[in-house]
Design a protein around this motif. Structure first.
Motif, short mmCIF file in Angstrom:
data_model
loop_
_atom_site.label_atom_id
_atom_site.label_comp_id
_atom_site.label_asym_id
_atom_site.label_seq_id
_atom_site.Cartn_x
_atom_site.Cartn_y
_atom_site.Cartn_z
N GLU A 343 -21.58 14.79 15.90
CA GLU A 343 -21.38 15.77 15.22
C GLU A 343 -20.71 16.75 15.70
O GLU A 343 -19.79 17.84 14.93
N ALA A 346 -17.08 16.83 16.95
CA ALA A 346 -16.56 17.01 15.41
C ALA A 346 -15.94 18.27 14.71
O ALA A 346 -14.94 18.59 14.29
N MET A 352 -12.20 13.30 14.62
CA MET A 352 -13.31 11.93 14.16
C MET A 352 -12.95 12.11 12.54
O MET A 352 -12.22 13.08 12.04
N LEU A 357 -17.43 10.21 10.05
CA LEU A 357 -18.39 11.03 10.02
C LEU A 357 -19.09 11.88 8.68
O LEU A 357 -20.71 11.58 9.38
N TYR A 360 -22.16 8.82 10.02
CA TYR A 360 -22.83 9.28 11.13
C TYR A 360 -23.78 10.23 10.08
O TYR A 360 -24.98 10.97 10.62
N ARG A 361 -23.78 10.83 9.66
CA ARG A 361 -24.33 11.93 8.62
C ARG A 361 -25.72 10.85 7.45
O ARG A 361 -26.78 11.66 7.51
#
Length: 457
Positions: A343, A346, A352, A357, A360-361
């Motif tokens: 994060e 990014a 990324m 992304l 991942y969030r």
């Protein structure tokens, strides 16, 4: 008497005349200043003449022929001309060099002597002919060297056609990695293969799938799914070595990781870790799980949805699984820091992909760890006696500090353990300092403990 006086007078007159003709300035009765001035003028006159002789622009250029000619003073001669001193006349004579001198120079070249090429002696056609002969000689030498080298290679090595023929006679087939993997998968998947043969096939296969290209080739003929299905075997050894192969194939290979998720590898690995299995089998299953989850946020989401944290919590709390507990803590630390760094990168570099992304969030790892009691579980693992295990636990506690701060404040046992470890590592760090290690291993552990204690005050 008169004749004698006359004779004496004539003798004196002759002597006087002789002295005048052969007088020496050194003994002459002259003025010193005049003599010095005269000497200076004579020296200047000689230097002027010498300078005039040295200036090439005022010299007359003499063009020699093939016949000897006298060289007069003040004449310049072209470089490379043949000059001699005639001992009979005392004169210098000059002529051009003979035509056969060129042939002599060429013979000297073949004998290893230096070729003295003079542009005033040889024509351009002569030089071209000499250069052509020189190139021909070099080409002949190179061709001889090539022939000798090729003969040496033929003596040392055999043609591939001969080798293939010999292998065919010996019933030996040269296989590519792809062909070898196909043969190993067929042996493993064959119902006629014994347990030892299946284990040997998996063991050999693990060596090949370490290479990324080979692991991806395993997908092309369905070999990966065959190995994944091996996780359902009733034989613990088959499960163990199948997980071993999968862990090597998953490592840093996104294409294989995606196929593994779709093939149900994650569920099968969690089943092995959640059920009663030998320690070696669970080690290999945990290895494959770590390789599948790292740098693959979609797999991390599925892991949380399938209750992966509960499976790992039970594994850590199981008696006799302390070795696996350290590996689990290391995995959690890697997943937490990976998400955090992804994060941050990014936001800073924006290199990324938005899709990754977003994945991942969507991984709610930290809240899930807090809800399922991993703050307390990780803190209690500080009681492990190994320094390496304590180091990994301290790293994980630091990564969980922002999420578990309140839990850590309320955990009196954690404070007491940190105090005990602080005293222990102060003594070990002091010993390191005495040995000349200012930034030793125990000093780093002590700094981590002090940092945690400072945050918890």
């Amino acid at each position: 008497m008169a004749p004698l006086c006359m004779l004496l007078s004539m003798l004196m007159v002759s002597c006087f005349n002789f002295c005048l003709c052969h007088k020496n300035s050194e003994f002459a009765l002259t003025n010193p200043e005049k003599r010095e001035k005269s000497s200076t003028k004579e020296t200047e006159r000689k230097e002027t003449v010498a300078e005039e002789e040295l200036e090439p622009e005022i010299l007359e250029v003499f063009h020699p022929t093939h016949e000897w000619q006298a060289l007069h003073p003040g004449q310049a001669v072209a470089a490379g001309s043949h000059v001699r001193l005639n001992l009979q006349t005392g004169a210098r004579e000059v002529k051009l060099q003979d035509e056969d001198k060129f042939q002599t120079n060429l013979k000297g070249l073949k004998k290893g002597k230096r070729l003295n090429i003079n542009t005033n002696t040889y024509t351009s056609q002569d030089l071209k002919n000499a250069l052509a002969k020189f190139k021909e000689g070099a080409e002949m030498e190179n061709s001889k060297e090539d022939q000798e080298r090729q003969a040496k290679v033929k003596r040392l090595f055999r043609p591939i056609e001969e080798l293939k023929k010999d292998f065919e006679e010996l019933n030996v087939v040269i296989e590519t990695d792809m062909q070898i993997m196909v043969r190993l998968i067929n042996k493993f998947n064959s119902s006629s293969s014994s347990l030892e043969e299946k284990i040997a096939a998996l063991f050999d296969l693990e060596y090949y799938v370490h290479q990324m290209d080979n692991a991806q080739d395993l997908l092309s003929f369905g070999g990966l799914q065959v190995v994944i299905n091996g996780l359902n075997s009733t034989e613990p050894l088959v499960k163990e070595y199948a997980a071993f192969v999968l862990g090597a194939a998953f490592s840093s290979n996104p294409k294989v990781q995606v196929e593994a998720i779709e093939g149900g590898a994650l569920q099968k690995l969690l089943v092995i870790l959640a059920t009663e299995q030998p320690l070696t089998t669970k080690k290999k299953a945990l290895f494959a799980l770590c390789s599948l989850l790292r740098h693959f946020p979609y797999a991390q989401q599925q892991f949380l949805k399938l209750g992966g944290l509960q499976v790992l919590r039970s594994l850590v709390q199981e008696k006799g699984m302390e070795v696996l507990a350290v590996r689990v803590v290391t995995l959690l630390y890697d997943l937490v820091t990976e998400k955090m760094f992804a994060e941050e990168d990014a936001e800073l570099m924006r290199d990324m992909s938005p899709e990754k992304l977003q994945q991942y969030r969507q991984v709610r790892l930290l809240p899930s760890l807090q809800e399922q009691g991993w703050c307390e579980i990780t803190a209690h693992l500080l009681a492990l006696p190994e320094h390496d295990a304590r180091e990994k636990v301290l790293q994980t506690l630091g990564a969980l500090l922002a999420t578990c701060r309140d839990r850590f404040h309320q955990d009196t046992q954690l404070r007491g353990t940190l105090g005990t470890l602080q005293a222990e590592y102060q003594a070990l760090a002091a010993l390191e300092l005495q040995e000349g290690e200012d930034e030793g291993y125990f000093r780093e552990l002590l700094d981590s403990i002090n940092s945690l204690l400072t945050e918890l005050r």
